[in-house]
Scaffold this motif. Structure first.
Motif, PDB file in Angstrom:
ATOM      1  N   THR A  30       0.841  -1.198   0.000  1.00 56.90           N
ATOM      2  CA  THR A  30       0.000   0.000   0.000  1.00 56.90           C
ATOM      3  C   THR A  30       0.881   1.255   0.000  1.00 56.90           C
ATOM      4  OG1 THR A  30      -0.063   0.179   2.409  1.00 56.90           O
ATOM      5  CG2 THR A  30      -1.760  -1.216   1.363  1.00 56.90           C
ATOM      6  N   GLN A  31       0.277   2.404  -0.230  1.00 56.78           N
ATOM      7  CA  GLN A  31       1.029   3.662  -0.233  1.00 56.78           C
ATOM      8  C   GLN A  31       1.712   3.912   1.119  1.00 56.78           C
ATOM      9  OE1 GLN A  31       1.828   5.731  -2.765  1.00 56.78           O
ATOM     10  NE2 GLN A  31       0.897   4.164  -4.047  1.00 56.78           N
ATOM     11  N   SER A  32       1.015   3.629   2.213  1.00 60.45           N
ATOM     12  CA  SER A  32       1.629   3.862   3.526  1.00 60.45           C
ATOM     13  C   SER A  32       2.775   2.869   3.770  1.00 60.45           C
ATOM     14  CB  SER A  32       0.591   3.792   4.646  1.00 60.45           C
ATOM     15  OG  SER A  32       0.010   2.518   4.713  1.00 60.45           O
ATOM     16  N   LEU A  34       4.656   1.567   1.355  1.00 60.67           N
ATOM     17  CA  LEU A  34       5.743   2.037   0.490  1.00 60.67           C
ATOM     18  C   LEU A  34       6.488   3.190   1.147  1.00 60.67           C
ATOM     19  CD1 LEU A  34       3.983   1.986  -3.014  1.00 60.67           C
ATOM     20  CD2 LEU A  34       5.718   0.383  -2.178  1.00 60.67           C
ATOM     21  N   ALA A  35       5.746   4.115   1.767  1.00 66.30           N
ATOM     22  CA  ALA A  35       6.366   5.263   2.438  1.00 66.30           C
ATOM     23  C   ALA A  35       7.239   4.797   3.610  1.00 66.30           C
ATOM     24  CB  ALA A  35       5.299   6.237   2.917  1.00 66.30           C
ATOM     25  N   ARG A  48       6.653   1.161  -6.536  1.00 70.69           N
ATOM     26  CA  ARG A  48       5.904  -0.086  -6.635  1.00 70.69           C
ATOM     27  C   ARG A  48       6.672  -1.198  -5.939  1.00 70.69           C
ATOM     28  NH1 ARG A  48       6.415  -3.219 -11.723  1.00 70.69           N
ATOM     29  NH2 ARG A  48       5.587  -5.219 -11.142  1.00 70.69           N
TER      30      ARG A  48
END
Length: 180
Positions: A30-32, A34-35, A48
């Motif tokens: 997820t974006q969180s 990945l961060a 990605r």
């Protein structure tokens, strides 16, 4: 050996007794996630991270085959500019109950004990967590010294050239990079 699964930025627990022969899937961070991974691995970016996998049972062992794919941006160790990295890594692993791994650890120290190149991952309380496995695979697959194409450490250390000009030095090279 106890795994601290709470430390990892990615968690995908699976109950082993629910895994059917040949079962598989795909995990996309997820974006969180990945961060969090970007921060932990000190990346410039992580666009990605996905993992496609399949399981097979083999005599009390759980065998995983898969492919990790990622788009990461690292920092060039020479110029400090961004370096794009596209990863496509084939992966194989075995999962064993934690108790069996402990027995293997004890017997590995004995002469003639099993020599494992790829140590098995633990099954803890009837579960495996693919998240830490994915994170560790990514971390070990990244270039530890990324270098932008054409970047070089070639700094001349020769004699001063002509009167009134500076000698070439690492500091002069850094000053030149700053001017660009």
């Amino acid at each position: 050996m106890k795994h601290d699964l709470d430390r990892h930025p990615l968690s995908r627990p699976i109950r082993v007794d629910e895994i059917k022969e040949g079962a598989g899937g795909e995990i996309d961070a997820t974006q969180s996630e990945l961060a969090a991974i970007t921060k932990l691995l000190e990346l410039k970016g992580l666009g990605r991270l996905s993992f496609a996998y399949r399981f097979n049972h083999a005599g009390g062992r759980l065998r995983l085959t898969g492919r990790l794919m990622a788009q990461a941006t690292q920092t060039c160790v020479v110029s400090l500019e961004p370096v794009e990295a596209s990863l496509d890594v084939p992966v194989e692993a075995e999962f064993l109950p934690a108790e069996l791994i402990e027995q293997l650890e004890k017997s590995a120290d004995e002469p003639g004990g099993p020599g494992h190149l790829d140590w098995p991952e633990p099954i803890v309380d009837g579960k495996i967590d693919l998240g830490p496995f994915i994170y560790e695979t990514l971390a070990t697959s990244l270039d530890p010294y990324p270098r932008k194409q054409g970047a070089s450490f070639d700094w001349s250390q020769g004699e001063p050239q002509q009167r009134g000009t500076r000698a070439s030095s690492p500091f002069a090279a850094l000053a030149e990079l700053k001017r660009r």
